[in-house]
Design an enzyme around this catalytic site. Structure first.
Site, PDB file in Angstrom:
ATOM      1  N   LYS A   6     -11.552   1.686 -15.345  1.00 23.99           N
ATOM      2  CA  LYS A   6     -12.237   0.471 -14.880  1.00 23.99           C
ATOM      3  C   LYS A   6     -12.712  -0.389 -16.055  1.00 23.99           C
ATOM      4  O   LYS A   6     -12.727  -1.626 -15.959  1.00 23.99           O
ATOM      5  CB  LYS A   6     -13.399   0.837 -13.945  1.00 23.99           C
ATOM      6  CG  LYS A   6     -12.946   1.469 -12.621  1.00 23.99           C
ATOM      7  CD  LYS A   6     -12.023   0.553 -11.825  1.00 23.99           C
ATOM      8  CE  LYS A   6     -11.705   1.108 -10.446  1.00 23.99           C
ATOM      9  NZ  LYS A   6     -10.758   0.247  -9.693  1.00 23.99           N
ATOM     10  N   ASP A  51       0.840  -1.205   0.000  1.00 24.25           N
ATOM     11  CA  ASP A  51       0.000   0.000   0.000  1.00 24.25           C
ATOM     12  C   ASP A  51       0.870   1.248   0.000  1.00 24.25           C
ATOM     13  O   ASP A  51       1.992   1.256   0.490  1.00 24.25           O
ATOM     14  CB  ASP A  51      -0.911  -0.001   1.246  1.00 24.25           C
ATOM     15  CG  ASP A  51      -2.160   0.851   1.063  1.00 24.25           C
ATOM     16  OD1 ASP A  51      -3.262   0.287   1.016  1.00 24.25           O
ATOM     17  OD2 ASP A  51      -2.028   2.098   0.965  1.00 24.25           O
ATOM     18  N   TYR A 110     -11.915   7.586 -14.299  1.00 21.04           N
ATOM     19  CA  TYR A 110     -12.228   6.402 -13.480  1.00 21.04           C
ATOM     20  C   TYR A 110     -12.961   5.363 -14.331  1.00 21.04           C
ATOM     21  O   TYR A 110     -12.613   4.175 -14.318  1.00 21.04           O
ATOM     22  CB  TYR A 110     -13.067   6.832 -12.278  1.00 21.04           C
ATOM     23  CG  TYR A 110     -13.286   5.764 -11.237  1.00 21.04           C
ATOM     24  CD1 TYR A 110     -12.403   5.607 -10.177  1.00 21.04           C
ATOM     25  CD2 TYR A 110     -14.381   4.905 -11.315  1.00 21.04           C
ATOM     26  CE1 TYR A 110     -12.606   4.624  -9.209  1.00 21.04           C
ATOM     27  CE2 TYR A 110     -14.582   3.924 -10.357  1.00 21.04           C
ATOM     28  CZ  TYR A 110     -13.704   3.783  -9.309  1.00 21.04           C
ATOM     29  OH  TYR A 110     -13.908   2.810  -8.356  1.00 21.04           O
ATOM     30  N   ILE A 147     -19.607   1.191  -2.494  1.00 18.00           N
ATOM     31  CA  ILE A 147     -19.301   0.499  -1.236  1.00 18.00           C
ATOM     32  C   ILE A 147     -18.876   1.543  -0.203  1.00 18.00           C
ATOM     33  O   ILE A 147     -18.115   2.471  -0.534  1.00 18.00           O
ATOM     34  CB  ILE A 147     -18.144  -0.517  -1.450  1.00 18.00           C
ATOM     35  CG1 ILE A 147     -18.418  -1.429  -2.663  1.00 18.00           C
ATOM     36  CG2 ILE A 147     -17.901  -1.327  -0.182  1.00 18.00           C
ATOM     37  CD1 ILE A 147     -19.623  -2.326  -2.565  1.00 18.00           C
ATOM     38  N   ASN A 200      -6.008  -4.256  -6.307  1.00 19.72           N
ATOM     39  CA  ASN A 200      -7.164  -3.533  -5.771  1.00 19.72           C
ATOM     40  C   ASN A 200      -6.914  -2.044  -5.587  1.00 19.72           C
ATOM     41  O   ASN A 200      -7.864  -1.255  -5.619  1.00 19.72           O
ATOM     42  CB  ASN A 200      -7.529  -4.194  -4.426  1.00 19.72           C
ATOM     43  CG  ASN A 200      -8.345  -3.302  -3.534  1.00 19.72           C
ATOM     44  OD1 ASN A 200      -9.558  -3.152  -3.724  1.00 19.72           O
ATOM     45  ND2 ASN A 200      -7.694  -2.659  -2.555  1.00 19.72           N
ATOM     46  N   THR A 204     -16.665   2.947   1.929  1.00 17.68           N
ATOM     47  CA  THR A 204     -15.240   2.903   2.285  1.00 17.68           C
ATOM     48  C   THR A 204     -14.729   4.338   2.384  1.00 17.68           C
ATOM     49  O   THR A 204     -15.409   5.275   1.938  1.00 17.68           O
ATOM     50  CB  THR A 204     -14.410   2.193   1.188  1.00 17.68           C
ATOM     51  OG1 THR A 204     -14.372   3.053   0.035  1.00 17.68           O
ATOM     52  CG2 THR A 204     -14.974   0.841   0.811  1.00 17.68           C
TER      53      THR A 204
HETATM   54  N1  LIG Z   1     -15.722   2.222  -2.627  1.00 14.33           N
HETATM   55  C1  LIG Z   1     -16.429   2.032  -3.733  1.00 14.33           C
HETATM   56  O1  LIG Z   1     -17.574   2.452  -3.860  1.00 14.33           O
HETATM   57  C2  LIG Z   1     -15.831   1.231  -4.870  1.00 14.33           C
HETATM   58  C3  LIG Z   1     -16.691   0.740  -5.849  1.00 14.33           C
HETATM   59  C4  LIG Z   1     -16.180   0.007  -6.910  1.00 14.33           C
HETATM   60  C5  LIG Z   1     -14.819  -0.219  -6.986  1.00 14.33           C
HETATM   61  N2  LIG Z   1     -13.994   0.273  -6.027  1.00 14.33           N
HETATM   62  C6  LIG Z   1     -12.584   0.017  -6.174  1.00 14.33           C
HETATM   63  O2  LIG Z   1     -12.131  -0.735  -5.075  1.00 14.33           O
HETATM   64  C7  LIG Z   1     -10.744  -0.482  -4.877  1.00 14.33           C
HETATM   65  C8  LIG Z   1     -10.507  -0.159  -3.423  1.00 14.33           C
HETATM   66  O3  LIG Z   1     -11.227   1.019  -3.109  1.00 14.33           O
HETATM   67  P1  LIG Z   1     -11.733   1.378  -1.645  1.00 14.33           P
HETATM   68  O4  LIG Z   1     -13.082   1.945  -1.801  1.00 14.33           O
HETATM   69  O5  LIG Z   1     -11.502   0.248  -0.731  1.00 14.33           O
HETATM   70  O6  LIG Z   1     -10.756   2.609  -1.333  1.00 14.33           O
HETATM   71  P2  LIG Z   1      -9.883   3.015  -0.052  1.00 14.33           P
HETATM   72  O7  LIG Z   1      -9.467   4.419  -0.301  1.00 14.33           O
HETATM   73  O8  LIG Z   1     -10.600   2.686   1.217  1.00 14.33           O
HETATM   74  O9  LIG Z   1      -8.626   2.058  -0.162  1.00 14.33           O
HETATM   75  C9  LIG Z   1      -7.722   2.151  -1.236  1.00 14.33           C
HETATM   76  C10 LIG Z   1      -6.349   1.762  -0.732  1.00 14.33           C
HETATM   77  O10 LIG Z   1      -5.467   1.850  -1.860  1.00 14.33           O
HETATM   78  C11 LIG Z   1      -4.294   2.541  -1.474  1.00 14.33           C
HETATM   79  N3  LIG Z   1      -3.731   3.213  -2.642  1.00 14.33           N
HETATM   80  C12 LIG Z   1      -4.252   4.242  -3.345  1.00 14.33           C
HETATM   81  N4  LIG Z   1      -3.420   4.605  -4.330  1.00 14.33           N
HETATM   82  C13 LIG Z   1      -2.351   3.774  -4.247  1.00 14.33           C
HETATM   83  C14 LIG Z   1      -1.159   3.639  -4.993  1.00 14.33           C
HETATM   84  N5  LIG Z   1      -0.880   4.457  -6.032  1.00 14.33           N
HETATM   85  N6  LIG Z   1      -0.291   2.677  -4.645  1.00 14.33           N
HETATM   86  C15 LIG Z   1      -0.546   1.861  -3.600  1.00 14.33           C
HETATM   87  N7  LIG Z   1      -1.652   1.941  -2.857  1.00 14.33           N
HETATM   88  C16 LIG Z   1      -2.544   2.883  -3.178  1.00 14.33           C
HETATM   89  C17 LIG Z   1      -4.745   3.534  -0.411  1.00 14.33           C
HETATM   90  O11 LIG Z   1      -3.668   3.960   0.408  1.00 14.33           O
HETATM   91  C18 LIG Z   1      -5.806   2.731   0.337  1.00 14.33           C
HETATM   92  O12 LIG Z   1      -5.238   1.991   1.407  1.00 14.33           O
HETATM   93  C19 LIG Z   1     -10.379   0.642  -5.849  1.00 14.33           C
HETATM   94  O13 LIG Z   1      -9.785   0.085  -6.995  1.00 14.33           O
HETATM   95  C20 LIG Z   1     -11.713   1.256  -6.177  1.00 14.33           C
HETATM   96  O14 LIG Z   1     -11.703   1.888  -7.425  1.00 14.33           O
HETATM   97  C21 LIG Z   1     -14.466   0.973  -4.956  1.00 14.33           C
END
Ligand SMILES: NC(=O)c1ccc[n+]([C@@H]2O[C@H](COP(=O)([O-])OP(=O)(O)OC[C@H]3O[C@@H](n4cnc5c(N)ncnc54)[C@H](O)[C@@H]3O)[C@@H](O)[C@H]2O)c1
Length: 257
Positions: free
Chosen positions: A168, A45, A164, A197, A98, A199
Site C-alpha cells: 500500500k 474481478d 500489505y 471499512i 481496487n 467489507t
Molecule cells: N476493507 C478495508 O478495511 C480496506 C481498507 C483500506 C483499503 N482497502 C482496500 O480496498 C480494496 C478493496 O477491498 P475490499 O475491502 O472491498 O475487499 P473485498 O474482498 O470485499 O473485495 C475485493 C475484490 O477484489 C477481488 N480480487 C481479489 N484479488 C483479485 C485478483 N487477483 N484479481 C482480480 N480481482 C481480485 C475479489 O474477488 C473481490 O471481489 C483493496 O485494495 C483493499 O486493500 C480495504
C-alpha cells in the site's frame, strides 16, 4: 470548470470506467456510484460469477458489464480487462485499480515468503499492471482519470501486515510517479487511503478484535464502502480537475492522531 448545480445522474455520462475488484466491497460501491452517475462500467474481478451477478442486477438501469475472470496479479489479465473495456464501449475514461487481498497476520520475521509474493503481486504489481495498460489508452485520448486504492496503511505501519503495508505504501509512490509522467497529457492519477471499512475482506482477514479496530477510528466506528466510493467518484470527476498525484484519506480520523 462550470459551477452549475451538480447532476449526479449525468455526471459521468458518455464515460467508460473500469473497476478492478468491482464484484465486492469498496469496488462494488464504486461500480454502483459510477453507474448511477451515467458511466458505462466494466467490472474486472477474480470472482467472475459474482461480477456477472452484479452486472446483471445493475444492467436494468445502467450500462454495466463484467469481463471474464481476471487476475490482476497477471499482466495478461490486466491487459485483457483494458482491451475488453475498449472493445465493448470504444474508450476508457476512468479506472479504479481496487482489487486487493489482506494476507495472513504474522510479524515480519515469521511472514511466509509465498504470502509475501502473493500480496505484493496482487496489491502492488496489480496496480502497476492496471496502469501499464490503462495509461496508454487514456494518453492517446488526451484525457482520463485513475484512482488507485491504497489504505491508511499506505502511510502508517501496522504490526502483523508487512506485505500489505509495503504494497500500500508502494501504491502511493506509484500513483505520484504516474501523475507526474502523464499530467502533461491531460491525465490525473490519485490514490485513496481508506481506514478500516466493513467489507468481506475485513471479515476474512485475521485482525484485532472488532472493538480494537473501532477504537483506532476517532469517529467511533468503521467506515462503509459507500463513503469511500464517494471520495473516489469525486476524484474521478471533473470537479477534481486540479487534484493530481495526491493521496486522500477517508478514515474517520484514524491518521490524525
Ligand atoms: N476493507 C478495508 O478495511 C480496506 C481498507 C483500506 C483499503 N482497502 C482496500 O480496498 C480494496 C478493496 O477491498 P475490499 O475491502 O472491498 O475487499 P473485498 O474482498 O470485499 O473485495 C475485493 C475484490 O477484489 C477481488 N480480487 C481479489 N484479488 C483479485 C485478483 N487477483 N484479481 C482480480 N480481482 C481480485 C475479489 O474477488 C473481490 O471481489 C483493496 O485494495 C483493499 O486493500 C480495504
Amino acid at each position: 470548470m462550470s459551477h452549475n448545480a451538480l447532476d449526479y445522474a449525468t455526471e459521468f455520462s458518455g464515460k467508460t470506467a473500469l473497476v478492478t475488484g468491482g464484484a465486492s466491497g469498496i469496488g462494488l460501491a464504486v461500480v454502483e456510484r459510477l453507474a448511477a452517475g451515467g458511466a458505462a462500467v466494466v467490472i474486472a474481478d477474480y470472482n467472475a460469477d459474482q461480477a456477472r451477478t452484479v452486472a446483471e442486477r445493475l444492467a436494468a438501469t445502467a450500462k454495466v458489464v463484467a469481463t471474464p475472470r481476471i487476475d490482476v496479479s497477471d499482466p495478461a489479465g490486466s491487459e485483457s480487462a483494458v482491451t475488453f473495456a475498449v472493445e465493448t464501449f470504444g474508450r476508457l475514461d476512468l479506472a479504479v485499480n481496487n482489487a486487493g487481498i489482506g494476507g495472513p497476520a504474522l510479524p515480519t520475521g515469521e511472514y511466509e515468503i509465498e504470502a509475501w509474493d502473493k500480496v505484493i503481486a496482487t496489491n502492488l504489481s496489480g496496480v502497476f499492471y492496471g496502469m501499464r495498460y490503462e495509461l496508454p489508452v487514456m494518453a492517446a485520448q488526451g484525457s482520463g482519470a485513475i484512482v488507485n486504492v491504497s489504505s491508511i496503511l499506505g502511510t502508517n505501519g501496522f504490526a502483523g501486515s508487512p506485505a500489505y503495508v509495503a504494497a500500500k505504501h508502494g501504491v502511493v509512490g506509484l500513483t505520484k510517479t504516474a501523475a507526474l509522467e502523464y499530467a502533461p497529457q491531460g491525465l490525473r492519477v490519485n490514490a485513496v487511503g481508506p481506514g478500516f471499512i466493513e467489507t468481506p475482506l475485513l471479515a476474512e482477514t485475521p485482525a484485532p478484535e472488532h472493538e480494537q479496530l473501532v477504537a483506532l477510528h476517532p469517529q467511533g466506528r468503521l467506515g462503509q464502502s459507500e463513503e469511500v466510493a464517494e471520495l473516489i467518484a469525486f476524484l474521478l470527476s471533473d470537479r477534481a480537475s486540479f487534484v493530481n498525484g495526491s493521496y486522500h484519506l477517508v478514515d474517520g480520523g484514524y491518521s490524525a492522531r
